[in-house]
Write a protein that holds these residues in place. Structure first.
Motif, PDB file in Angstrom:
ATOM      1  N   ASP A   1      23.366  -4.797  25.658  1.00  0.00           N
ATOM      2  CA  ASP A   1      22.005  -4.378  26.035  1.00  0.00           C
ATOM      3  C   ASP A   1      22.016  -3.060  26.822  1.00  0.00           C
ATOM      4  O   ASP A   1      20.991  -2.654  27.378  1.00  0.00           O
ATOM      5  CB  ASP A   1      21.245  -5.484  26.780  1.00  0.00           C
ATOM      6  CG  ASP A   1      21.745  -5.703  28.186  1.00  0.00           C
ATOM      7  OD1 ASP A   1      22.978  -5.586  28.397  1.00  0.00           O
ATOM      8  OD2 ASP A   1      20.925  -5.988  29.077  1.00  0.00           O
TER       9      ASP A   1
ATOM     10  N   ARG B   1      19.907  -0.700  36.082  1.00  0.00           N
ATOM     11  CA  ARG B   1      21.176  -0.187  35.547  1.00  0.00           C
ATOM     12  C   ARG B   1      20.930   0.449  34.180  1.00  0.00           C
ATOM     13  O   ARG B   1      20.231  -0.111  33.345  1.00  0.00           O
ATOM     14  CB  ARG B   1      22.183  -1.330  35.400  1.00  0.00           C
ATOM     15  CG  ARG B   1      22.576  -1.938  36.728  1.00  0.00           C
ATOM     16  CD  ARG B   1      23.593  -3.035  36.533  1.00  0.00           C
ATOM     17  NE  ARG B   1      23.132  -4.019  35.563  1.00  0.00           N
ATOM     18  CZ  ARG B   1      23.741  -5.164  35.285  1.00  0.00           C
ATOM     19  NH1 ARG B   1      24.853  -5.471  35.922  1.00  0.00           N
ATOM     20  NH2 ARG B   1      23.265  -6.001  34.410  1.00  0.00           N
TER      21      ARG B   1
ATOM     22  N   SER C   1      22.857  -9.880  27.537  1.00  0.00           N
ATOM     23  CA  SER C   1      23.701  -8.837  28.117  1.00  0.00           C
ATOM     24  C   SER C   1      25.108  -8.862  27.517  1.00  0.00           C
ATOM     25  O   SER C   1      25.251  -8.783  26.314  1.00  0.00           O
ATOM     26  CB  SER C   1      23.716  -8.988  29.640  1.00  0.00           C
ATOM     27  OG  SER C   1      24.303  -7.870  30.230  1.00  0.00           O
ATOM     28  N   HIS C   2      26.129  -9.033  28.370  1.00  0.00           N
ATOM     29  CA  HIS C   2      27.511  -8.949  27.897  1.00  0.00           C
ATOM     30  C   HIS C   2      28.055 -10.302  27.448  1.00  0.00           C
ATOM     31  O   HIS C   2      29.234 -10.403  27.112  1.00  0.00           O
ATOM     32  CB  HIS C   2      28.379  -8.410  29.033  1.00  0.00           C
ATOM     33  CG  HIS C   2      28.282  -9.265  30.257  1.00  0.00           C
ATOM     34  ND1 HIS C   2      27.313  -9.070  31.200  1.00  0.00           N
ATOM     35  CD2 HIS C   2      28.994 -10.349  30.642  1.00  0.00           C
ATOM     36  CE1 HIS C   2      27.440  -9.995  32.142  1.00  0.00           C
ATOM     37  NE2 HIS C   2      28.445 -10.782  31.829  1.00  0.00           N
TER      38      HIS C   2
ATOM     39  N   ASP D   1      23.212  -1.645  29.556  1.00  0.00           N
ATOM     40  CA  ASP D   1      23.047  -1.337  30.984  1.00  0.00           C
ATOM     41  C   ASP D   1      24.393  -1.146  31.674  1.00  0.00           C
ATOM     42  O   ASP D   1      24.442  -0.865  32.865  1.00  0.00           O
ATOM     43  CB  ASP D   1      22.193  -2.390  31.708  1.00  0.00           C
ATOM     44  CG  ASP D   1      22.736  -3.800  31.582  1.00  0.00           C
ATOM     45  OD1 ASP D   1      23.790  -3.977  30.935  1.00  0.00           O
ATOM     46  OD2 ASP D   1      22.102  -4.720  32.122  1.00  0.00           O
ATOM     47  N   ARG D   2      25.486  -1.307  30.921  1.00  0.00           N
ATOM     48  CA  ARG D   2      26.817  -1.084  31.500  1.00  0.00           C
ATOM     49  C   ARG D   2      27.595  -0.108  30.636  1.00  0.00           C
ATOM     50  O   ARG D   2      27.569  -0.196  29.418  1.00  0.00           O
ATOM     51  CB  ARG D   2      27.584  -2.416  31.605  1.00  0.00           C
ATOM     52  CG  ARG D   2      27.016  -3.332  32.663  1.00  0.00           C
ATOM     53  CD  ARG D   2      27.614  -4.716  32.603  1.00  0.00           C
ATOM     54  NE  ARG D   2      29.068  -4.717  32.793  1.00  0.00           N
ATOM     55  CZ  ARG D   2      29.808  -5.827  32.814  1.00  0.00           C
ATOM     56  NH1 ARG D   2      29.230  -7.008  32.674  1.00  0.00           N
ATOM     57  NH2 ARG D   2      31.108  -5.754  32.982  1.00  0.00           N
TER      58      ARG D   2
ATOM     59  N   ASP E   1      27.722  -2.120  26.796  1.00  0.00           N
ATOM     60  CA  ASP E   1      27.589  -3.545  26.477  1.00  0.00           C
ATOM     61  C   ASP E   1      26.379  -3.732  25.544  1.00  0.00           C
ATOM     62  O   ASP E   1      25.673  -2.767  25.241  1.00  0.00           O
ATOM     63  CB  ASP E   1      27.526  -4.381  27.773  1.00  0.00           C
ATOM     64  CG  ASP E   1      26.181  -4.346  28.457  1.00  0.00           C
ATOM     65  OD1 ASP E   1      25.498  -3.307  28.350  1.00  0.00           O
ATOM     66  OD2 ASP E   1      25.799  -5.344  29.087  1.00  0.00           O
TER      67      ASP E   1
HETATM   68 MG    MG Z   1      24.096  -5.831  30.080  1.00  0.00          MG
END
Ligand code: MG
Length: 443
Positions: free
Chosen positions: A237, A331, A92-93, A239-240, A235
């Motif tokens: 991946d 998300r 992710s982030h 999702d944000r 981000d």
């Molecule tokens: Mg993420």
């Protein structure tokens, strides 16, 4: 580090091919069926991708490989294929030295605490391997991202022809993550003129990859230089989503859900679900839409499950994570981007003006050492100190007033207590944190 819905670690330290293979095999043995696999753009991604495919084959699972893709795309592919589960290879982030496995249930949601525990118990009993004649097969799915884009554009909240006519000018920063596989194509379908940076998908993040305001200076410059209507950062991946206004100021990722929710609530009514640490800007957006906010414990799956149970059309987290129930319960930054464009179209005003018309708050976050022993006595003292406030004990303890709140929550992964407060001014928010701190350190 092992969590409810996955494992994560620094590559070459805690996170080795052996560890990843064990968990991927255990997940396959637990899920028993076809598994969808995808990854973000990290340098270590291809290596762990090959490990995961082999591990799943070794327990007799067939694999549908979507390759590099946003995490929400992988979740949607699990549902599309009626798979037994999914594995997303992404941290992710987190910074470049990290990677992780995220486990996806057949529903497309991340594993719940109970499912995660069940999988680890099965792992402890030993992983049954397949003999040569029962090994799994791998097939490729090159259409997952195209299907994801089609599904977003088919949402009843998105008026594609009207957005196309508006021809938004969008500045885009994909931080050399997986976003480049999808965001330009989505924005193109929405008729946007796009100026983009950091579109290489090599995972060599040119800045800290979390899309918080402090990290978006380059995108702010791009918005100013290109006179864009809006800047969008995702981000690694995807999702944000975080936004920069047309003046070139990052507005803070808290606003993404608030703005996206507005586009949904114009068409359908139902509570907005978010977590206990998310900004009041979501409450204000819900009030504008004439609906309630329901707060769930921190953690994406907690919000997703609560949305399902409450019939909530839109929800998510204050970190830029937007969940649209009609799409899937995860998300989804691309869905957030489409909804934000719809909201800008509906409002027919520049983003900076929309933000300036809403109440402003300051958030103060502190991480304190966790006191020895139970936190119950701390909670009791805080209840006395904050008598008169609304109290929620679903995840630590949270006190809320009409225009401010403070949330005291023990971390699940570190020996610390997080104290987060929000109020109209920073001084007021800090005062709530300091009062809470005095009870935490006084024990
Ligand atoms: Mg993420």
């Amino acid at each position: 580090m092992i969590s409810v819905s996955g494992i994560r670690g620094r590559v070459g330290e805690a996170l080795t091919p052996e560890v990843v293979a064990s968990y991927a095999a255990a997940f396959g043995a637990w899920a028993r069926g076809t598994i969808v696999v995808g990854r973000d753009s990290r340098v270590s991604g291809p290596m762990f991708h090959r490990v995961v495919l082999a591990a799943l084959q070794s327990v007799g699972c067939d694999v549908i490989d979507v390759g590099m893709a946003p995490t929400p795309t992988i979740q949607l592919a699990v549902e599309h294929h009626h798979a037994a589960g999914g594995l997303a290879i992404t941290a992710s982030h987190n910074p470049i030295e990290w990677n992780a496995l995220k486990f996806i249930a057949p529903s497309g949601l991340f594993l719940s605490a109970a499912e995660g525990a069940e999988m680890r118990e099965a792992m402890a009993r030993g992983i049954p391997r397949a003999t040569w004649d029962c090994l799994g097969h791998v097939t490729l799915d090159d259409d997952a991202i195209a299907r994801h884009i089609d599904a977003i554009l088919a949402l009843p909240y998105i008026d594609v022809p009207a957005i196309r006519r508006r021809a938004f000018h969008v500045a885009l920063d994909c931080v050399r993550g997986a976003g480049a596989t999808m965001m330009p194509a989505l924005l193109d379908r929405l008729g946007c003129r796009v100026e983009a940076i950091n579109m290489q998908t090599d995972g060599r993040f040119p800045r800290p990859p979390e899309p918080v305001a402090d990290n978006l200076g380059e995108l702010e410059d791009l918005v100013r230089r290109s006179h864009a209507d809006v800047g969008m950062a995702v981000d690694p991946d995807v999702d944000r989503l975080a936004l920069v206004d047309e003046i070139g100021k990052a507005i803070g990722e808290d606003y993404t859900l608030a703005l996206a929710a507005g586009a949904v609530l114009r068409h359908t009514k139902g509570p907005v679900v978010t977590n206990l640490s998310t900004s009041r800007v979501v409450d204000d957006a819900a009030a504008l839409g004439g609906v309630q906010v329901i707060r769930a414990p921190v953690g994406e799956v907690n919000v997703a499950v609560r949305m399902r149970d409450e019939g909530s059309p839109v929800g998510g987290e204050g970190n830029g994570g937007v969940i649209v129930k009609d799409l899937h319960l995860g998300r989804d930054a691309p869905a957030g981007a489409a909804l934000v464009l719809q909201m800008l179209l509906d409002a027919n005003a520049p983003l900076s003006r929309i933000i300036s018309q809403r109440p402003r708050y300051a958030i103060v976050k502190e991480k304190l050492d966790r006191p020895a022993g139970s936190l119950d006595s701390v909670y009791t003292a805080l209840r006395t100190a904050f008598a008169g406030a609304g109290v929620d004990t679903a995840d630590g303890i949270r006190f809320a007033w009409a225009d401010r709140w403070v949330h005291v929550r023990p971390s699940g992964t570190e020996p610390v207590v997080r104290v987060i407060a929000e109020a109209p001014t920073e001084a007021q928010a800090r005062e709530l944190v300091e009062r809470s701190r005095s009870y935490l350190s006084g024990q």
